[in-house]
Design a protein around this motif. Structure first.
Motif, PDB file in Angstrom:
ATOM      1  N   ARG A 201      31.679  36.543  45.335  1.00 42.95           N
ATOM      2  CA  ARG A 201      33.124  36.745  45.217  1.00 42.95           C
ATOM      3  C   ARG A 201      33.450  38.167  44.781  1.00 42.95           C
ATOM      4  N   GLU A 202      32.719  38.674  43.793  1.00 41.81           N
ATOM      5  CA  GLU A 202      32.995  40.023  43.317  1.00 41.81           C
ATOM      6  C   GLU A 202      32.536  41.077  44.322  1.00 41.81           C
ATOM      7  N   SER A 205      35.134  41.299  46.951  1.00 43.35           N
ATOM      8  CA  SER A 205      36.329  41.909  46.378  1.00 43.35           C
ATOM      9  C   SER A 205      36.188  43.424  46.270  1.00 43.35           C
ATOM     10  N   GLU A 208      36.833  44.794  49.615  1.00 42.59           N
ATOM     11  CA  GLU A 208      38.262  44.679  49.894  1.00 42.59           C
ATOM     12  C   GLU A 208      39.051  45.803  49.228  1.00 42.59           C
ATOM     13  N   ASP A 258      37.910  39.690  40.292  1.00 48.55           N
ATOM     14  CA  ASP A 258      38.438  38.706  41.235  1.00 48.55           C
ATOM     15  C   ASP A 258      38.323  37.296  40.646  1.00 48.55           C
ATOM     16  N   ASN A 264      37.334  35.110  50.458  1.00 44.70           N
ATOM     17  CA  ASN A 264      37.991  36.410  50.554  1.00 44.70           C
ATOM     18  C   ASN A 264      38.584  36.616  51.949  1.00 44.70           C
TER      19      ASN A 264
END
Length: 316
Positions: A201-202, A205, A208, A258, A264
């Protein structure tokens, strides 16, 4: 004591699970309904075993010995009726698994232990259609891909089975060279996948937000946290660094990291565009068709090196 095994499904996970048990001396019944796969899977296993020989992980004589321990089946009853342990590696569809476990309840001997390779479906939901007695001999046994190289095996102990049955399965996996994780609560993802998703997830992110390129983000992980994680767990790392420091850093960072509860948008966009990674030739990186086997082999070579090294420090 578990002496005979049946693996249901000869796909990516199933064939490698069968291969692992066979490499470690167990006779395996490998069940597959799809005829082309049933006819070709031993060739796939043979190539993987040859790769292990080429990388000095097993002796050459183990190739034929392992292949001889695997017997292919197209009939479920014949595959499972006399075995001690059955693990299914079929598609992640709850209705399919419910139906399969109901069949196994009828076809397997009363002493057989039934397992699923899932990490996303609830055990009691999968076995909802079987007898109460059989439920006491069911569990999740989750492998990581590639199953014949990744040493982890997550084994469920959710309160439905006796300790001695669990220990019987745990001993089987340890004899097959696996590092077992005893999972005490049935949560989606179990342990390893939840940790992995937290990291992922990180990572997504950071891409992103344009903090660094995909190549440099992977480099930061490989030569930063993951460099330690190959030999040291997160809780050990925290203890060595000082829990006061980890508490302070957590207070400073977690509020700006995040915390979304869905995939994502970058992933969704790539999926929409058909950029699925190696399987499509492009994801965050490019994978030329004529280089894919070479890339896969290099990936697996690194796992073999780690696996060899890990044998020097793993808990016995």
């Amino acid at each position: 004591m578990i002496k005979t095994i049946a693996v249901l499904g000869a796909g990516t996970m199933g064939h490698a699970i069968a291969e692992t048990f066979a490499m470690n001396g167990y006779p395996v019944n490998l069940y597959e309904t799809y005829e082309p796969m049933r006819n070709s899977v031993k060739g796939v296993i043979e190539e993987e075993l040859k790769f292990l020989v080429e990388n000095d992980f097993i002796p050459e004589k183990n190739i034929q010995e392992s292949l001889d321990r695997i017997t292919m089946f197209s009939d479920l009853k014949e595959a499972v009726c006399d075995v001690d342990y059955v693990i299914e590696a079929t598609p992640e569809k709850i209705e399919l698994k419910q139906e399969l476990f109901a069949q196994l309840d009828e076809l397997c001997k009363p002493s057989a232990i039934l397992a699923s390779n899932t990490s996303s479906l609830a055990l009691m939901e999968m076995v909802s259609n079987i007898s109460e007695e059989r439920k006491k001999r069911t569990m999740v046994c989750h492998w990581y891909n590639p199953a014949h190289l990744m040493p982890i095996a997550e084994l469920s102990f959710f309160g439905n089975m006796d300790e001695d049955i669990f220990k019987e399965v745990e001993e089987l996996y340890q004899k097959a060279g696996k590092q077992t994780v005893k999972v005490l609560k049935d949560v989606p993802g179990l342990v390893a996948n939840r940790i992995q998703q937290g990291v992922a997830r990180e990572v997504f992110s950071l891409i992103e937000e344009g903090v660094a390129s995909p190549k440099d983000i992977d480099k930061a992980l490989k030569f930063g946290p993951a460099f330690r994680y190959a030999t040291t767990g997160q809780l050990e790392v925290a203890d060595m660094g000082g829990l006061d420091i980890w508490c302070t850093v957590g207070d400073n960072l977690l509020s700006v990291m995040d915390n979304r509860k869905e995939a994502n948008p970058i992933l969704r966009e790539k999926v929409k565009e058909g950029r699925l990674g190696m399987k499509s030739g492009e994801g965050f990186f490019n994978y030329p068709a004529d280089k894919i086997n070479e890339i896969k082999n290099e990936f697996n070579k690194k796992l073999i090196i780690q696996l060899k090294t890990s044998q020097n420090y793993i808990e016995k």
